[in-house]
Design an enzyme around this catalytic site. Structure first.
Site, PDB file in Angstrom:
ATOM      1  N   HIS A  65       0.831  -1.203   0.000  1.00 45.01           N
ATOM      2  CA  HIS A  65       0.000   0.000   0.000  1.00 45.01           C
ATOM      3  C   HIS A  65       0.864   1.251   0.000  1.00 45.01           C
ATOM      4  O   HIS A  65       1.907   1.299   0.653  1.00 45.01           O
ATOM      5  CB  HIS A  65      -0.929   0.011   1.217  1.00 45.01           C
ATOM      6  CG  HIS A  65      -2.134   0.872   1.014  1.00 45.01           C
ATOM      7  ND1 HIS A  65      -2.095   2.234   1.130  1.00 45.01           N
ATOM      8  CD2 HIS A  65      -3.403   0.553   0.666  1.00 45.01           C
ATOM      9  CE1 HIS A  65      -3.303   2.724   0.880  1.00 45.01           C
ATOM     10  NE2 HIS A  65      -4.118   1.722   0.593  1.00 45.01           N
ATOM     11  N   HIS A  66       0.395   2.254  -0.735  1.00 41.87           N
ATOM     12  CA  HIS A  66       1.132   3.499  -0.857  1.00 41.87           C
ATOM     13  C   HIS A  66       1.220   4.231   0.481  1.00 41.87           C
ATOM     14  O   HIS A  66       2.103   5.080   0.680  1.00 41.87           O
ATOM     15  CB  HIS A  66       0.451   4.379  -1.899  1.00 41.87           C
ATOM     16  CG  HIS A  66       1.390   5.216  -2.680  1.00 41.87           C
ATOM     17  ND1 HIS A  66       2.493   5.822  -2.119  1.00 41.87           N
ATOM     18  CD2 HIS A  66       1.410   5.549  -3.989  1.00 41.87           C
ATOM     19  CE1 HIS A  66       3.134   6.500  -3.063  1.00 41.87           C
ATOM     20  NE2 HIS A  66       2.509   6.343  -4.191  1.00 41.87           N
ATOM     21  N   ALA A  67       0.334   3.909   1.415  1.00 43.72           N
ATOM     22  CA  ALA A  67       0.413   4.533   2.742  1.00 43.72           C
ATOM     23  C   ALA A  67       1.637   4.031   3.503  1.00 43.72           C
ATOM     24  O   ALA A  67       2.069   4.658   4.468  1.00 43.72           O
ATOM     25  CB  ALA A  67      -0.855   4.239   3.540  1.00 43.72           C
TER      26      ALA A  67
END
Lengths: 486, 486
Positions: free
Chosen positions: A138-140
């Site tokens: 995930h980009h988070a």
């Protein structure tokens, strides 16, 4: 318990079914010469034994919903490794075509927010004694550049006796990466989010940005033509990948006194022109690319990048003239950056490119308004050495990136060894013939080579036909142009 | 343009990442004796040529969001068949274990609301000269019973020369189904939604429902113990499947003067008791199952089912005594149905079972309140004839159903030919060892057989040990108990 940084939280809060917020990588490995038939299956069992996880691979949102979920991380104290690590196989005949079809599907699915936000897919059945890994995160948790660095942890410059898992805790190795001549769009999306959080800076910097683009070769956002690439995003993905020899691209760059990145942009420009032309969708006005550019780091390890807009000259038929125009546009964009601090430039990047695109989250906006730009083209520095995972040589390493609302195509290029690895990630509906771009990229490069091979070609600028191909030039293509994802 | 019926709209409006609203089926086929190596690949190409689609397979929500999306269907005039029809392969060694792992993954993913709401997966590489099909379709388009009927369209009672596609327009064949002695929970969820829409009926029928359950063997909702099966649902799924010979189950039913469905419930009861006991999670109070029961149809083709609650007697150690108690509980539940109209009974089913469970969508509710019941066990009538798809014999047909919030396990049983096909669909997190239930189901049946084999066993009710197994009884298990999904 860890609070989620505001930049990272944005990727959780804004994720939808149409817009999964993860980045990925496709790795193609060669089986060692004496590999038994159950090599990949054994590798899979060994990976499941790697039950110690680095913090990033244990974190999950404290609450799985989009808004509250963006507040804080909790550690999953019971990670179900068999969920995250998966063994898949390609159907016959196991060509790259089948591999790209599988990766396209895997990249379209949302990550499960009840669990740590990553998946690692081991893929067997690839023809020619190879296997593959597709990993997504995930980009988070990380941006594309950091994902490349983290992947380095499981690789080594010599064949090794034992397997290292991506998720195992270990010191980050020294980075044998290329100089940061470019940066990924991911990094800039994050920098853009930071700029938006520093609300006081915005009015001042807006003035700076507008002043900075008086040059006629420079491009303002929302000056791009409307194309099929800028329709509203849907959730399914299409992925295509191919390797090109850096030597070929360098030779062209030298001949025309251009940068490597200029030639990459010219390849993309020629490919996009042909893609749109062949379906009668080429706009009269040139397409505009958003190109992340790295800045000199002045303040430690943080992100220091800006985004420049470049006209791709897709309205010009002659490929050499297109390259010239791209050079001029990139030079003009870089000139406007002179004398500014990295923080100012980050903010300019956000305002000119990422800032406006956040309007695209308003329903119907991207369907009605002109797009801020047409396509994102990133060039990410990767390792120069050939690498191994245990005793399997890494043949190809392709970035699988994240299209954003109103921007249905992302082209990310990673340098690895002697190659530039192109990864093209698109919305399955809006970029219905994505794989054709691979052939067009090769044709464009070959045309530039053919032009360069003629005496004084660069100066006389005679048009070269796209059917010409150079011969005798070193080519290195792990994934041949004839294969395509369905 | 077609407006979406309120019952169907409910499935679109309430779908979340944790709660995908689709039903599926797993079909195992035997390759014909002379099948070439590319049999499945050729089948896949032929299916892609079946480009004419029945209306159900062309429909998509007019707007992909959950609320507006529930208003009306539009026809997709450009269906991307290669998106919906997919060719996959099992990794080595291609056991049923690998098949169940793949189906578990495929069943956990949401359908794409920008497209018609179905997927059809052709799966090669299954050992022992077999291949499989996993199909999924949104519950807003069909319920489980209708999905079985629609699947009949592509099958035939004799090997055929050409392939029929699931989605091709064709008249629905006459149904060689078993008598509707039971019905699926899916149908009842739909009936429950109808009842909720007829708001005026609710106060009256609530009184009826409470009066109807004065019998001490009958069960009221929310009288069930709290178990691991009733925790909040997460999005990932786990699936296991196995076939049992109807003759074996009938022989046990005859010996104890029970119905086929009583024995199915007793098998599930024994399996759940052992599953919970082995991890020290067996509650002192008996588990309660919700069992859909079909009603005589009085008004055409609509749904006419109710749901009864049955104590599973999981607090009783002796398997034969458990069967007796289940018989009594089912008889009491059916007695309360006497004299009521089908519409009243539908509404009672909704109020006693489905109605309360809608409270579970309140965040935290299912974590705090006692569950209305513990598990859904459906028995769906299927075809009596052995069937073929083109020239491949259908060996097994397993329902892949839909766990709902607070109900992490669904057991659906489909009759096909000489077998009862058990499909167990669970939340991956809450039913972490789902596959063990297969072994426990077999052990319980074997224990009942062993008890029946002893003279007067049914009358003296001596406890039988679970380690005993009958021998010489006809068994028909396409999927052996030793295999499990990871």
């Amino acid at each position: 318990m860890t609070f989620i940084a505001p930049l990272d939280a944005m990727f959780l809060a804004s994720e939808t079914r149409e817009h999964p917020m993860h980045v990925g990588g496709l790795h193609v490995f060669r089986l060692p010469p004496d590999a038994p038939a159950d090599y990949v299956h054994t590798l899979y069992r060994q990976l499941l034994d790697c039950t110690e996880l680095a913090p990033m691979y244990r974190r999950k949102p404290a609450w799985p919903g989009p808004l509250l979920g963006a507040l804080r991380w909790v550690d999953d104290d019971d990670v179900d490794l068999e969920y995250h690590v998966r063994l898949s196989a390609l159907p016959r005949p196991g060509r790259v075509r089948e591999l790209l079809a599988l990766v396209s599907r895997l990249h379209g699915g949302l990550l499960d927010r009840h669990r740590p936000l990553w998946e690692f897919h081991l893929i067997e059945g690839l023809e020619d004694n190879r296997f593959a890994v597709y990993a997504k995160i995930h980009h988070a948790l990380t941006d594309g550049v950091n994902a490349v660095r983290n992947t380095m942890r499981m690789l080594s410059v010599e064949p090794a006796g034992e397997v290292r898992a991506l998720w195992s805790p270990s010191p980050r190795p020294a980075l044998p990466l290329d100089a940061p001549a470019a940066a990924s769009a991911d990094t800039l999306v994050r920098a853009g989010a930071l700029a938006k959080n520093i609300a006081g800076l915005v009015p001042t910097l807006a003035g700076v940005a507008v002043k900075g683009v008086r040059d006629p070769d420079a491009v303002l956002p929302f000056d791009a033509p409307k194309t099929v690439l800028n329709r509203p995003l849907t959730g399914a993905r299409r992925f295509a990948a191919q390797s090109w020899s850096i030597d070929r691209i360098k030779a062209v760059a030298k001949e025309y006194d251009a940068t490597l990145n200029d030639v990459v942009l010219a390849m993309c420009s020629g490919a996009l022109r042909e893609y749109l032309r062949s379906s009668d969708q080429l706009p009269a006005k040139s397409l505009v690319a958003a190109v992340p550019v790295a800045l000199p780091r002045t303040d430690g390890d943080g992100n220091a990048v800006t985004m420049v807009l470049s006209r791709l000259a897709t309205d010009v038929a002659d490929p050499i003239e297109r390259l010239r125009r791209i050079q001029a546009s990139m030079r003009a964009a870089k000139d406007t950056m002179g004398g500014r601090t990295p923080l100012q430039l980050s903010a300019i990047g956000a305002l000119t490119s990422i800032g406006p695109s956040s309007l695209a989250t308003v329903p119907g906006f991207s369907a009605a308004a002109p797009p801020p730009y047409n396509v994102v083209i990133s060039n990410v520095p990767g390792p120069r050495d050939r690498l191994y995972w245990r005793d399997a040589e890494l043949e190809g390493w392709y970035p699988v990136s994240m299209p954003i609302e109103g921007q249905s195509l992302n082209i990310t290029v990673l340098s690895y060894g002697d190659n530039l690895e192109f990864g093209l990630t698109g919305c399955r509906r809006n970029v219905a013939h994505l794989q054709r771009l691979l052939g067009h990229l090769e044709d464009t490069l070959a045309t530039l080579e053919a032009g360069a091979a003629r005496p004084s070609a660069a100066r006389t600028m005679r048009p070269a036909t796209t059917s010409m191909r150079s011969s005798g030039t070193k080519r290195s293509r792990v994934i041949p142009a004839s294969t395509e994802a369905s």
